[in-house]
Design an enzyme around this catalytic site. Structure first.
Site, PDB file in Angstrom:
ATOM      1  N   HIS A  44      -9.011   3.784  -1.754  1.00 19.00           N
ATOM      2  CA  HIS A  44      -7.572   3.507  -1.645  1.00 19.00           C
ATOM      3  C   HIS A  44      -7.111   2.740  -2.882  1.00 19.00           C
ATOM      4  CE1 HIS A  44      -3.770   2.081  -0.285  1.00 19.00           C
ATOM      5  NE2 HIS A  44      -4.164   1.111   0.525  1.00 19.00           N
TER       6      HIS A  44
ATOM      7  N   GLY B 239       1.485  -3.635   4.111  1.00 23.75           N
ATOM      8  CA  GLY B 239       1.368  -5.072   4.268  1.00 23.75           C
ATOM      9  C   GLY B 239       2.664  -5.716   4.732  1.00 23.75           C
TER      10      GLY B 239
ATOM     11  N   CYS C 181       0.804  -1.229   0.000  1.00 28.05           N
ATOM     12  CA  CYS C 181       0.000   0.000   0.000  1.00 28.05           C
ATOM     13  C   CYS C 181       0.835   1.277   0.000  1.00 28.05           C
ATOM     14  CB  CYS C 181      -0.931   0.014   1.216  1.00 28.05           C
ATOM     15  SG  CYS C 181      -2.150  -1.304   1.213  1.00 28.05           S
TER      16      CYS C 181
END
Length: 404
Positions: free
Chosen positions: A358, A390, A91
């Protein structure tokens, strides 16, 4: 060592990440081209000055596979001398791409660079690239892998964030995003996405639910209860955190980040090169940091990355005027706020990913641009953007506005 200056930042609207979403008909490379061409055209940029383009992509397969960054550079009409590379830090990929682009300038190895990201979650769904962490039983068992939703609920349980606490953050995000759009706060950076005929496909974030209420969200079922209890992931998390007697599942679709499509780009370079070509710097990148954190709880890394970035910049939490933290889940925002001792009046003041979505590989670059725009609007000096990542990581970037 050179300073790295931000000259411009753009993003597309975020389209709902499913069939029928506003950007579902747009190929990922066309989304990337939208941002790259906007950076070029808005700045009358001689693209031969760009020494590299970094694009974050979290699912680098199928339409987002190969080296989309280099092909997007060619497809955008840039000078053929401009290379490109795509990177994946989950991310954080969009912000990591910006930081890598800035590092080239700081090291004296580049005159100008572009960092950004793209993710078409409607066309290349989350999890498409698979990977050993989640799919190889030996790796999963050794690392005590759990899905991020379990991690978010684990954070809420460990630090006592209730369902109502999380839903209040979600409603705040929706209300702030709606107000920001109504007041035109995104107008400086938003780039409408058009089709080949020049018709506008999407000009506004379409995931928002400004009428959300805590009472309404309270009716939504918890998203990760079955995953935790029936699939055994709660037990895995409790192996790592035996002090947790029972995980409370407080997250759902309304207080978690939305699945969307979008792209973003940030133009970075040396000030003397910008001056020579009529480009006015908007901010200086003071520092950035990426860190590893405990991978089962996974999402507590942002405050640790901020601590390192602050140390590198010679600043303290009190020096930062405005904060952006990616709203992957409501508990991430709450933990970030509490870990750093922040007032929510200075955090995500224009809403975040719970309201607007997102787009994995693009979000980091998007929130950095949002941060800079708002710093200019409020005449502030220092800002910090951060994301959870992550597999247990965190990232943070600190910028200092010009003439603040």
């Amino acid at each position: 060592m050179q300073d790295a200056w931000i000259f411009d930042a753009v993003r597309t609207p975020r389209g709902r990440g499913k069939a029928g979403g506003g950007l579902n008909t747009v190929a990922p490379i066309a989304l990337a081209r939208t941002s790259l061409q906007a950076i070029r055209d808005r700045n009358s940029l001689d693209t031969s000055l760009v020494d590299d383009v970094y694009l974050g992509i979290v699912e680098p397969v199928n339409e987002q596979g190969s080296n989309l960054a280099r092909v997007a550079v060619i497809y955008s009409g840039y000078d053929q001398s401009v290379p490109g590379v795509q990177i994946n830090r989950y991310c954080a990929s969009g912000l990591a791409a910006v930081n890598m682009a800035a590092a080239q300038v700081m090291a004296g190895q580049a005159r100008m660079t572009i960092g950004g990201g793209i993710e078409s979650m409607s066309r290349v769904p989350m999890g498409s690239s698979r990977g050993a962490w989640a799919t190889d039983p030996q790796v999963s068992i050794y690392t005590k892998f759990v899905p991020q939703g379990i991690s978010a609920d684990l954070i809420a349980t460990k630090w006592g964030y209730t369902r109502e606490h999380c839903d209040e953050i979600a409603v705040m995000s929706q209300q702030r995003a709606a107000a920001a759009w109504a007041e035109g706060r995104f107008n400086k950076s938003i780039i409408p996405v058009k089709d080949d005929n020049g018709m506008t496909l999407l000009a506004r974030d379409e995931h928002m639910r400004p009428d959300a209420t805590v009472a309404g969200l309270g009716k939504l079922p918890p998203a990760f209860l079955q995953m935790g209890e029936s699939y055994g992931f709660d037990a895995v998390a409790q192996q790592r955190y035996p002090e947790i007697e029972q995980i409370h599942h407080v997250h759902h679709a309304g207080n978690s980040s939305g699945i969307v499509d979008g792209s973003a780009a940030v133009l970075i370079g040396r000030k003397d090169v910008g001056d020579a070509h009529g480009l006015k710097p908007r901010a200086r990148i003071r520092s950035f940091a990426s860190i590893g954190s405990e991978p089962t709880i996974m999402l507590t890394g942002p405050s640790l990355a901020v601590d390192r970035a602050l140390s590198l910049a010679g600043l303290t939490v009190k020096d930062i005027d405005l904060w952006e933290i990616n709203e992957a889940f409501a508990s991430v925002v709450l933990r970030f706020k509490d870990a750093l001792g922040l007032d929510m009046d200075r955090v995500n003041v224009n809403g975040g990913a719970i309201a607007m979505g997102h787009p994995l590989g693009a979000t980091g670059a998007m929130i950095l641009g949002t941060l800079l725009d708002e710093m200019e609007r409020r005449d502030l000096r220092f800002g910090c953007a951060s994301l959870c990542v992550g597999a247990g990581m965190g990232i943070a970037t600190i910028i200092e506005r010009v003439d603040a």
